[in-house]
Design a protein around this motif. Structure first.
Motif, PDB file in Angstrom:
ATOM      1  N   HIS A 153       0.822  -1.214   0.000  1.00 40.22           N
ATOM      2  CA  HIS A 153       0.000   0.000   0.000  1.00 40.22           C
ATOM      3  C   HIS A 153       0.859   1.269   0.000  1.00 40.22           C
ATOM      4  O   HIS A 153       0.361   2.348   0.299  1.00 40.22           O
ATOM      5  CB  HIS A 153      -0.988  -0.009   1.162  1.00 40.22           C
ATOM      6  CG  HIS A 153      -0.344  -0.138   2.512  1.00 40.22           C
ATOM      7  ND1 HIS A 153       0.480  -1.186   2.847  1.00 40.22           N
ATOM      8  CD2 HIS A 153      -0.410   0.639   3.610  1.00 40.22           C
ATOM      9  CE1 HIS A 153       0.880  -1.034   4.095  1.00 40.22           C
ATOM     10  NE2 HIS A 153       0.369   0.064   4.580  1.00 40.22           N
ATOM     11  N   ARG A 154       2.137   1.120  -0.361  1.00 43.67           N
ATOM     12  CA  ARG A 154       3.089   2.223  -0.473  1.00 43.67           C
ATOM     13  C   ARG A 154       3.074   3.134   0.757  1.00 43.67           C
ATOM     14  O   ARG A 154       2.776   4.332   0.661  1.00 43.67           O
ATOM     15  CB  ARG A 154       2.797   3.047  -1.736  1.00 43.67           C
ATOM     16  CG  ARG A 154       4.072   3.747  -2.224  1.00 43.67           C
ATOM     17  CD  ARG A 154       3.914   4.283  -3.606  1.00 43.67           C
ATOM     18  NE  ARG A 154       2.918   5.335  -3.674  1.00 43.67           N
ATOM     19  CZ  ARG A 154       2.325   5.723  -4.803  1.00 43.67           C
ATOM     20  NH1 ARG A 154       2.602   5.122  -5.949  1.00 43.67           N
ATOM     21  NH2 ARG A 154       1.445   6.688  -4.793  1.00 43.67           N
TER      22      ARG A 154
ATOM     23  N   MET B   1      13.428  19.249   2.382  1.00 45.51           N
ATOM     24  CA  MET B   1      12.654  18.059   1.994  1.00 45.51           C
ATOM     25  C   MET B   1      11.235  18.164   2.555  1.00 45.51           C
ATOM     26  O   MET B   1      11.034  18.530   3.705  1.00 45.51           O
ATOM     27  CB  MET B   1      13.333  16.817   2.549  1.00 45.51           C
ATOM     28  CG  MET B   1      12.707  15.531   2.060  1.00 45.51           C
ATOM     29  SD  MET B   1      13.628  14.105   2.657  1.00 45.51           S
ATOM     30  CE  MET B   1      15.079  14.162   1.621  1.00 45.51           C
ATOM     31  N   THR B   2      10.268  17.848   1.741  1.00 47.21           N
ATOM     32  CA  THR B   2       8.889  17.916   2.227  1.00 47.21           C
ATOM     33  C   THR B   2       8.611  16.764   3.176  1.00 47.21           C
ATOM     34  O   THR B   2       9.319  15.766   3.172  1.00 47.21           O
ATOM     35  CB  THR B   2       7.892  17.837   1.058  1.00 47.21           C
ATOM     36  OG1 THR B   2       8.278  16.749   0.247  1.00 47.21           O
ATOM     37  CG2 THR B   2       7.891  19.107   0.240  1.00 47.21           C
ATOM     38  N   ALA B   3       7.566  16.925   3.963  1.00 47.62           N
ATOM     39  CA  ALA B   3       7.291  15.954   5.016  1.00 47.62           C
ATOM     40  C   ALA B   3       7.046  14.565   4.443  1.00 47.62           C
ATOM     41  O   ALA B   3       7.645  13.600   4.855  1.00 47.62           O
ATOM     42  CB  ALA B   3       6.102  16.406   5.834  1.00 47.62           C
ATOM     43  N   THR B   4       6.162  14.466   3.462  1.00 50.48           N
ATOM     44  CA  THR B   4       5.816  13.155   2.938  1.00 50.48           C
ATOM     45  C   THR B   4       5.823  13.211   1.422  1.00 50.48           C
ATOM     46  O   THR B   4       4.959  13.819   0.811  1.00 50.48           O
ATOM     47  CB  THR B   4       4.393  12.745   3.386  1.00 50.48           C
ATOM     48  OG1 THR B   4       4.117  13.393   4.602  1.00 50.48           O
ATOM     49  CG2 THR B   4       4.279  11.273   3.538  1.00 50.48           C
ATOM     50  N   THR B   5       6.789  12.546   0.838  1.00 50.55           N
ATOM     51  CA  THR B   5       6.816  12.511  -0.614  1.00 50.55           C
ATOM     52  C   THR B   5       6.146  11.238  -1.117  1.00 50.55           C
ATOM     53  O   THR B   5       5.902  11.087  -2.287  1.00 50.55           O
ATOM     54  CB  THR B   5       8.260  12.561  -1.131  1.00 50.55           C
ATOM     55  OG1 THR B   5       9.012  11.619  -0.375  1.00 50.55           O
ATOM     56  CG2 THR B   5       8.841  13.942  -0.977  1.00 50.55           C
ATOM     57  N   VAL B   6       5.873  10.303  -0.181  1.00 50.89           N
ATOM     58  CA  VAL B   6       5.270   9.039  -0.565  1.00 50.89           C
ATOM     59  C   VAL B   6       3.818   9.048  -0.105  1.00 50.89           C
ATOM     60  O   VAL B   6       3.541   9.309   1.049  1.00 50.89           O
ATOM     61  CB  VAL B   6       6.012   7.864   0.103  1.00 50.89           C
ATOM     62  CG1 VAL B   6       5.391   6.549  -0.313  1.00 50.89           C
ATOM     63  CG2 VAL B   6       7.486   7.902  -0.253  1.00 50.89           C
ATOM     64  N   THR B   7       2.901   8.799  -1.033  1.00 50.56           N
ATOM     65  CA  THR B   7       1.484   8.770  -0.660  1.00 50.56           C
ATOM     66  C   THR B   7       0.987   7.338  -0.662  1.00 50.56           C
ATOM     67  O   THR B   7       1.196   6.619  -1.631  1.00 50.56           O
ATOM     68  CB  THR B   7       0.627   9.552  -1.683  1.00 50.56           C
ATOM     69  OG1 THR B   7       1.474  10.485  -2.320  1.00 50.56           O
ATOM     70  CG2 THR B   7      -0.532  10.221  -1.022  1.00 50.56           C
ATOM     71  N   PRO B   8       0.314   6.935   0.392  1.00 54.81           N
ATOM     72  CA  PRO B   8      -0.173   5.555   0.429  1.00 54.81           C
ATOM     73  C   PRO B   8      -1.244   5.307  -0.627  1.00 54.81           C
ATOM     74  O   PRO B   8      -1.973   6.225  -1.002  1.00 54.81           O
ATOM     75  CB  PRO B   8      -0.765   5.398   1.828  1.00 54.81           C
ATOM     76  CG  PRO B   8      -0.527   6.664   2.546  1.00 54.81           C
ATOM     77  CD  PRO B   8      -0.025   7.686   1.586  1.00 54.81           C
ATOM     78  N   LEU B   9      -1.315   4.050  -1.092  1.00 59.60           N
ATOM     79  CA  LEU B   9      -2.293   3.688  -2.111  1.00 59.60           C
ATOM     80  C   LEU B   9      -3.626   3.261  -1.503  1.00 59.60           C
ATOM     81  O   LEU B   9      -4.628   3.187  -2.173  1.00 59.60           O
ATOM     82  CB  LEU B   9      -1.756   2.525  -2.959  1.00 59.60           C
ATOM     83  CG  LEU B   9      -0.529   2.832  -3.820  1.00 59.60           C
ATOM     84  CD1 LEU B   9       0.065   1.536  -4.336  1.00 59.60           C
ATOM     85  CD2 LEU B   9      -0.904   3.737  -4.966  1.00 59.60           C
ATOM     86  N   GLY B  10      -3.607   2.908  -0.225  1.00 56.41           N
ATOM     87  CA  GLY B  10      -4.826   2.419   0.417  1.00 56.41           C
ATOM     88  C   GLY B  10      -5.734   3.558   0.806  1.00 56.41           C
ATOM     89  O   GLY B  10      -5.434   4.729   0.592  1.00 56.41           O
ATOM     90  N   GLY B  11      -6.875   3.207   1.391  1.00 58.85           N
ATOM     91  CA  GLY B  11      -7.753   4.247   1.917  1.00 58.85           C
ATOM     92  C   GLY B  11      -7.121   4.835   3.167  1.00 58.85           C
ATOM     93  O   GLY B  11      -6.373   4.179   3.853  1.00 58.85           O
ATOM     94  N   LEU B  12      -7.391   6.091   3.446  1.00 60.74           N
ATOM     95  CA  LEU B  12      -6.834   6.721   4.640  1.00 60.74           C
ATOM     96  C   LEU B  12      -7.949   7.096   5.615  1.00 60.74           C
ATOM     97  O   LEU B  12      -8.596   8.125   5.443  1.00 60.74           O
ATOM     98  CB  LEU B  12      -6.067   7.995   4.250  1.00 60.74           C
ATOM     99  CG  LEU B  12      -4.676   7.795   3.682  1.00 60.74           C
ATOM    100  CD1 LEU B  12      -4.030   9.138   3.448  1.00 60.74           C
ATOM    101  CD2 LEU B  12      -3.823   6.967   4.617  1.00 60.74           C
TER     102      LEU B  12
END
Lengths: 326, 274
Positions: A153-154, B1-12
Motif C-alpha cells: 500500500h506504499r 525536503m517535504t514531510a511526505t513525498t510518498v502517498t499511500p495507495l490504500g484508503g486513509l
C-alpha cells in the motif's frame, strides 16, 4: 525545519517484572533512516511494536506522522508498513497471492491491487517464483516477499525489524540494495539491527539502546569516532622487531599500541590511508609485516566502549530475553 | 525536503469509520481472511483428507464393531449413531481453529495483520468462517458415508437440513472457544495436545455413541445436559422423525450461550496477543 515522521518521548513498557523500554526518546526526520541498534533483548522489537500499534505503551508518547499511536491507531496503520524478522507470509499462498491479499486488507482500490503486486514481484526479483507457494521459497526469497508485502500500500513510513538477520551475505546485500532504493524514493525508515555494519550502511542516524534505554546516538561516523575505530594487528618476525615496530607505529594509533609476543596491535582512526602510511614506515625501517589483520568495530566494540561490558550473547526471542533494568 | 513525498495507495481513515461503513469494511476483510484460510485446504488437501478419515473410522468402528453390543431399543443403532458422529466430527474439527491461529501466531502473521489498517475482528472471524465452510463439506461427506452404511433419515429434507444447521452452528460456536485456546498456547502442537483432554469427556461422556441411561448414575446428569449431548439429542430427535422442542431449545441455548461468552473472550485475547 524538518518535520519528524516518527517521534518518541519517554516511552515505557514492561512485561511483568521485565522492563523492556525504560523511557526512550528519539525522533526520525521525514525521508531519513534511523537505525535502532542494540543486542537481543535491548527493547528494539518492543519499540517497533509500540510504534506499529501492536502493543500499547505503559507511559510516554509515540507519534507517526503527527498521529498518536494510542489515540489514532487506525490512521497510523494506514500509513505504515512493517516487515519483521520472521518473514510473516502465508506459506500456502503464492507470492502473488500474498501481495494481493495485503492489497485487499489495506483497502486499496481494486484496480490498483494486481498491477501493484506485479510491480513489487518484479522489483524484488520474484517474478519466476510468483505463482509458487511461499512454502517453497528460500530464506532470502521469503524475506524479500515479506519486505514487498510491507510495501504493497506504499506506506510513507516503514518499520523493518532486523530485516537481514539469518540471511546469507548475498541475500543480505540484495535486501540492502532494495532498502536503499526505497529510501531514495522518500520513504522514512526505522530499522532495527544487531549489526553495526548494517546501521552504518543504511542509516543516517543511529540510536543505540540497551536495557530499554538510549545509551548513545549520532551518525555512524560519530559513533565510530567515539570507539577508537579500526583495529589493526601486525605480526613481525620476532619479539625484538615487534618492539621496534611498536615505537614506530605509535604516532599512527589513537592509543598506546599493545605488544604481544611478535605481534603489535594498534587502533587507528583513518582506516586504509593510515594503514598504508604505517606499513610504509615499517618498510622504510627494514621491518616486514608477516601477517596483517584489519578489523572494523563491531556491535561488541560499540558496547564495550559505551558500557564497559560486551553485548550479551544473542538469544532467539527478544520478548523472552528482555532483562530487568534494575 | 517535504514531510511526505510518498502517498499511500490504500484508503486513509483520517476519521475513524463508524456504522454501516465499518461493518462492510469488516465483512470484506473477513472474506479476504477466510479465503486465505480456505486456500490452505486447497493447497494442502491432505489436511482435509486426514481430518475426515477419523470420523469415517468412527462410523465403521461403531457401526460394525461396537454397535452390536450397544442396545438402543426401538431404533436401529446406525440411526442412533449418525447424529452423534455429526456432532463429534465438528467438535474434533474445531481443534483446527486453534491449530490454524496458533500457526499464524507462530509465523508472525498475526503480528503483520495487526499492523494493517484492517478490521480487528476479521482475523478471528475469517478463521471461524473458513472452518464453518470446511465443516459444511465434511458434514456433507459424513451424511453420504452414513447413507452408505444404511443410515436412514425418518423426516423430510428441510427438517434434516435444519438439524445439520444446528450441528454447524455448534461447530461454529466451538471454534470461538478454540480461537482463544490457539491464541493462548501459541504453537500448533500444544494446541492439539491441549485440546484433547477437554474434547474426550465431551465426546465420550455424552449421548453420542451410547444411551445415557446405560451410564453410572453420578455421570448421567453431566452426560445428559452437557452441550454436545444436547445437540446430539436435538439432531437425533429430528432425524428419527420425533423432534423435541425442548431438546432443540437446549441445543440452541448452548450454541448461542457459548458464542456469547467465547467470542468476546477470543477477541479480548486477540487484542493482547502479539
Amino acid at each position: 525545519m524538518t518535520e519528524s515522521a516518527i517521534s518518541v518521548q519517554g516511552l515505557r513498557k514492561r512485561f511483568g517484572d521485565v522492563v523492556a523500554l525504560d523511557g526512550i526518546d528519539f525522533a526520525v526526520p521525514a525521508g531519513t533512516v534511523l537505525g535502532l541498534l542494540g543486542p537481543n533483548g535491548a527493547g528494539k522489537t518492543t519499540a517497533v511494536r509500540v510504534l506499529t500499534t501492536i502493543l500499547s505503551p505503559d507511559d510516554g508518547q509515540a507519534e507517526v506522522l503527527g498521529l498518536d499511536v494510542v489515540r489514532r491507531p487506525e490512521a497510523v496503520r494506514a500509513r505504515i508498513g512493517l516487515a519483521g524478522q520472521y518473514a510473516a507470509v502465508d506459506q500456502n499462498l503464492s507470492g502473488r497471492e500474498n501481495l494481493r491479499l495485503i492489497g485487499r486488507l489495506t483497502h486499496m482500490p481494486r484496480q490498483l491491487i494486481a498491477p501493484r503486486a506485479d510491480e513489487l514481484l518484479e522489483r524484488f526479483d520474484l517474478v519466476d517464483a510468483a505463482d509458487r507457494p511461499a512454502r517453497t521459497y528460500s530464506g532470502g526469497m521469503r524475506r524479500r516477499l515479506d519486505l514487498a508485502a510491507a510495501l504493497v500500500h506504499r506506506p510513507p513510513v516503514l518499520f523493518l525489524d532486523e530485516p537481514t538477520t539469518g540471511l546469507d551475505p548475498q541475500s543480505r546485500r540484495d535486501v540492502w540494495g532494495m532498502i536503499g532504493e526505497l529510501v531514495r524514493e522518500g520513504t522514512t525508515l526505522l530499522l532495527t539491527t544487531q549489526y553495526l555494519e548494517e546501521a552504518d550502511r543504511l542509516a543516517d542516524q543511529i540510536v543505540v539502546i540497551d536495557h530499554g534505554l538510549v545509551i548513545a546516538e549520532g551518525t555512524a561516523a560519530e559513533l565510530k569516532a567515539r570507539l577508537g575505530a579500526t583495529v589493526v594487528e601486525i605480526g613481525l618476525g620476532d619479539p625484538g622487531e615487534a618492539r621496534r615496530a611498536k615505537s614506530l607505529l605509535a604516532p599512527y594509533a589513537v592509543r598506546e599500541p599493545e605488544l604481544e609476543d611478535s605481534q603489535v596491535r594498534i587502533e587507528i582512526c583513518e582506516g586504509p590511508r593510515t594503514i598504508i602510511d604505517a606499513l610504509r614506515t615499517l618498510d622504510g625501517d627494514g621491518l616486514a609485516a608477516e601477517t596483517l589483520t584489519v578489523r572494523e568495530p563491531s556491535l561488541d566494540d560499540v558496547f564495550l566502549a559505551l558500557t564497559g561490558r560486551p553485548a550479551e550473547p544473542s538469544e532467539p526471542d527478544e520478548q523472552v530475553s528482555t532483562r530487568g533494568a534494575a | 525536503m517535504t514531510a511526505t513525498t510518498v502517498t499511500p495507495l490504500g484508503g486513509l481513515p483520517d476519521l475513524d469509520v463508524h456504522g454501516l461503513r465499518r461493518f462492510t469494511v469488516a465483512a470484506g476483510d473477513t472474506r479476504a481472511i477466510a479465503w486465505r484460510n480456505l486456500m490452505g485446504y486447497v493447497r494442502i488437501p491432505q489436511l482435509l483428507i486426514f481430518s475426515t478419515i477419523q470420523p469415517v473410522i468412527f462410523v465403521l468402528l461403531f457401526r460394525y464393531v461396537f454397535g452390536g453390543a450397544i442396545s438402543t431399543p426401538g431404533v436401529p443403532y446406525v440411526d442412533f449413531l449418525m447424529p452423534g458422529i455429526f456432532a463429534q466430527t465438528v467438535t474434533f474439527g474445531a481443534m483446527g481453529t486453534a491449530i490454524g491461529l496458533a500457526t499464524d501466531l507462530n509465523l508472525g502473521l498475526i503480528e503483520r495483520f495487526r499492523s494493517l489498517p484492517m478490521a480487528r475482528s476479521a482475523v478471528l472471524a475469517g478463521r471461524t468462517v473458513a472452518d464453518l465452510v470446511r465443516n459444511v463439506l465434511v458434514i456433507v461427506l459424513m451424511v453420504v458415508v452414513g447413507f452408505l452404511v444404511s443410515y436412514r433419515v425418518h423426516t423430510n429434507v428441510f427438517a434434516f437440513i435444519g438439524a445439520m444447521l444446528i450441528v454447524l452452528l455448534f461447530g461454529f460456536a466451538l471454534s470461538w472457544i478454540y480461537a482463544t485456546v490457539g491464541l493462548l498456547v501459541k504453537d500448533p502442537e500444544t494446541a492439539q495436545a491441549a485440546s484433547f483432554p477437554v474434547l474426550a469427556p465431551l465426546i465420550f461422556a455424552s449421548s453420542a455413541f451410547v444411551p445415557v441411561d446405560s451410564m453410572p448414575g453420578w455421570l448421567q446428569p453431566f452426560a445428559e445436559y452437557q452441550p454436545l449431548s444436547c445437540v446430539v439429542n436435538a439432531v437425533r430427535g429430528i432425524s428419527l422423525g420425533s423432534p423435541s422442542g425442548f431438546d432443540i431449545f437446549l441445543a440452541l441455548a448452548w450454541c448461542f450461550g457459548i458464542l456469547a461468552v467465547a467470542a468476546p473472550l477470543a477477541v479480548r485475547r486477540y487484542r493482547m496477543a502479539a
